[in-house]
Design an enzyme around this catalytic site. Structure first.
Site, PDB file in Angstrom:
ATOM      1  N   GLU A 195       0.831  -1.216   0.000  1.00  0.00           N
ATOM      2  CA  GLU A 195       0.000   0.000   0.000  1.00  0.00           C
ATOM      3  C   GLU A 195       0.863   1.262   0.000  1.00  0.00           C
ATOM      4  O   GLU A 195       0.480   2.285  -0.571  1.00  0.00           O
ATOM      5  CB  GLU A 195      -0.962   0.000   1.196  1.00  0.00           C
ATOM      6  CG  GLU A 195      -1.942  -1.185   1.239  1.00  0.00           C
ATOM      7  CD  GLU A 195      -2.743  -1.393  -0.050  1.00  0.00           C
ATOM      8  OE1 GLU A 195      -2.986  -0.412  -0.768  1.00  0.00           O
ATOM      9  OE2 GLU A 195      -3.104  -2.552  -0.353  1.00  0.00           O
TER      10      GLU A 195
ATOM     11  N   HIS B 133       1.540   2.136  -3.531  1.00  0.00           N
ATOM     12  CA  HIS B 133       0.415   2.851  -4.143  1.00  0.00           C
ATOM     13  C   HIS B 133       0.407   4.318  -3.701  1.00  0.00           C
ATOM     14  O   HIS B 133       0.245   5.230  -4.503  1.00  0.00           O
ATOM     15  CB  HIS B 133      -0.920   2.224  -3.708  1.00  0.00           C
ATOM     16  CG  HIS B 133      -1.277   0.958  -4.435  1.00  0.00           C
ATOM     17  ND1 HIS B 133      -1.367   0.893  -5.799  1.00  0.00           N
ATOM     18  CD2 HIS B 133      -1.586  -0.291  -3.983  1.00  0.00           C
ATOM     19  CE1 HIS B 133      -1.721  -0.347  -6.167  1.00  0.00           C
ATOM     20  NE2 HIS B 133      -1.856  -1.082  -5.080  1.00  0.00           N
TER      21      HIS B 133
ATOM     22  N   GLU C 178      -0.295  -0.750  -9.875  1.00  0.00           N
ATOM     23  CA  GLU C 178       0.070  -2.036  -9.299  1.00  0.00           C
ATOM     24  C   GLU C 178       1.578  -2.288  -9.436  1.00  0.00           C
ATOM     25  O   GLU C 178       2.175  -2.957  -8.598  1.00  0.00           O
ATOM     26  CB  GLU C 178      -0.752  -3.150  -9.972  1.00  0.00           C
ATOM     27  CG  GLU C 178      -0.885  -4.421  -9.175  1.00  0.00           C
ATOM     28  CD  GLU C 178      -1.520  -4.265  -7.798  1.00  0.00           C
ATOM     29  OE1 GLU C 178      -2.212  -3.256  -7.542  1.00  0.00           O
ATOM     30  OE2 GLU C 178      -1.318  -5.173  -6.966  1.00  0.00           O
TER      31      GLU C 178
HETATM   32 ZN    ZN Z   1      -2.487  -3.109  -5.115  1.00  0.00          ZN
END
Ligand code: ZN
Length: 483
Positions: free
Chosen positions: A256, A259, A285
């Site tokens: 995370e 991201h 991703e």
């Molecule tokens: Zn992801």
């Protein structure tokens, strides 16, 4: 242009306020507030949709069309036009029908998954697919599934994906067979004892600044499914979940963080416009996978973090050293559940979903034949068969939410991440030393410069300097997993 940018910025402020409502719903909101929260989100989402399809916006676009524009402004106009085309392609009736159906189906799915009740869920899935086919037709173009992929990655088509996935399908079973033969990644130690949430939280919290997320502009919280969201570039929120028998929260937090760092480093001068948006879900991703796999699960990072873990979990990890921890965290074992999968098997889970959803949308597979098709593919690719629907065809929330075309972006992201890995190692000769010392700032800066700051201004091909190549990813996997 100023007027257009102001207009977009107003919409952006509303949109990021919606994100806050989502974040709160998944983290701190009391359950009893569900109904009013749904109404709040629906009201604001309706306003955002109306603003992004309004005649006012069309006029602003026309006005700027006649002027001489800078390259960036031209790109901005092109992006807004594209969004406008997508947003107006669907009749409002279909949009509301879809949102009602998928929100109902998601609730049904959550309950049905717990109760292994395929019969209740299947008719909803059938309806969703019918509606998705209708939606795909509105976007134009013959290949329905292609139209849906483009919602998540504009540069992708199913024929491009076929080429990439065919290579993976061919090579992955051989890599896995070799890894099984060598046993290093299969006969690994398991953890005993429990790992307190409080201590795990402390370690995870320290990962945010370590990787380059400014504590003044980010938060880490807990939710049932880890996710990242933001309320604008300066406000990044990530969540994780804790398992007291494992330390996997570290890697899901790193995922995370990847991201969030992408979002945090988008070009702030264009904030509020589509120029400052992430390029695609595949690119997103690639960032999360890079920080999870190429940093977090690397030998160098495990070497760095082992003393930290052993200090926090002295008795639980008494029998582990950096080497055995590395293999435990990188255990290769076929599993029925995608989210529990290792790096090698993960892509097989995605390929199965990709092939099934493509067939469903293109009308080559019916929902009633889906569970049997699912089980057949699991037997073929992973040599395991689910004993129930919950651990099989009903395990993911994507289809119930109407997200067809999303799954392939996970594996495309993996391929991108390997390209970036190859590039960064060339640019930073001391890459592995940096990771071993957890001096991650130069790596963070590299991504900022080569990926994040470009927002939507460059294509994926421009970012990696060529076409996506599955062999680059396969080489990374072979280097890591074959001794
Ligand atoms: Zn992801």
């Amino acid at each position: 242009m100023k007027e257009l940018k102001n207009y977009l910025n107003q919409v952006y402020l509303k949109d990021t306020a919606i994100s806050l409502l989502y974040w709160d719903r998944e983290t701190y909101m009391p359950d009893g507030a569900n109904d009013i929260r749904a109404k709040q989100i629906s009201l604001l989402s309706g306003e955002v949709h109306a603003a992004m399809t309004s005649p006012v916006l069309k006029k602003l676009l026309q006005k700027n069309n006649q002027k001489k524009l800078s390259k960036t402004d031209q790109k901005l106009i092109e992006l807004v036009k594209y969004d406008l085309k997508l947003n107006t392609a669907l009749p409002p009736k279909l949009v509301s029908e879809m949102s009602e159906l998928t929100s109902k189906a998601s609730n049904i799915w959550a309950k049905a998954r717990k109760e292994n009740d395929w019969k209740t869920f299947a008719p909803y899935l059938k309806k969703i697919i019918k509606l998705k086919q209708k939606e795909a037709d509105y976007y134009g173009g013959k290949n329905r599934y292609n139209n849906l992929i483009k919602l998540f990655d504009q540069e992708m088509t199913s024929s491009k994906i076929d080429v990439l996935f065919d290579q993976l399908k061919l090579a992955l079973p051989h890599i896995i067979a070799k890894v099984n033969e060598q046993k290093k990644h299969t006969q690994t130690k398991s953890f005993k004892g429990t790992f307190s949430q409080e201590q795990q939280q402390k370690i995870n919290q320290s990962l945010l600044p370590l990787c380059g997320l400014d504590p003044n502009h980010s938060r880490l919280d807990i939710s049932s499914h880890p996710f990242s969201i933001n309320m604008g570039i300066p406000d990044q929120r990530i969540t994780t979940r804790y398992n007291s028998h494992h330390l996997e929260s570290i890697f899901s937090t790193l995922h995370e963080i990847g991201h969030a760092m992408y979002e945090a480093n988008l070009p702030v001068k264009y904030q509020g416009t589509p120029l400052a948006k992430a390029l695609s879900m595949s690119l997103h991703e690639s960032q999360s996978r890079f920080w999870e796999n190429m940093i977090g699960l690397s030998r160098e990072f495990i070497n760095y973090i082992t003393p930290v873990l052993k200090k926090n979990f002295k008795s639980q990890l008494a029998n582990f050293n950096a080497d055995s921890l590395y293999y435990t965290f990188n255990t290769v074992k076929p599993s029925l559940i995608r989210v529990d999968s290792d790096e090698l098997h993960y892509n097989l889970h995605i390929i199965i979903r990709y092939e099934l959803e493509k067939a469903l949308i293109n009308g080559d597979l019916s929902v009633s034949d889906l569970p049997a098709a699912w089980n057949k593919m699991y037997k073929h690719y992973l040599h395991i068969t689910p004993k129930n629907y919950s651990d099989g065809v009903m395990q993911d929330s994507h289809w119930a939410g109407g997200s067809f075309g999303y799954f392939p972006t996970y594996t495309i992201g993996n391929i991108y991440s390997a390209h970036f890995y190859q590039m960064i190692k060339k640019d930073l000769a001391n890459f592995h030393t940096l990771v071993r010392k957890a001096e991650l700032q130069p790596i963070h800066n590299w991504f900022k410069q080569h990926v994040h700051q470009h927002g939507k201004m460059k294509t994926g091909g421009q970012l990696i300097g060529g076409d996506l190549n599955a062999a680059v990813y396969l080489n990374y996997l072979k280097d890591k997993f074959i001794i």
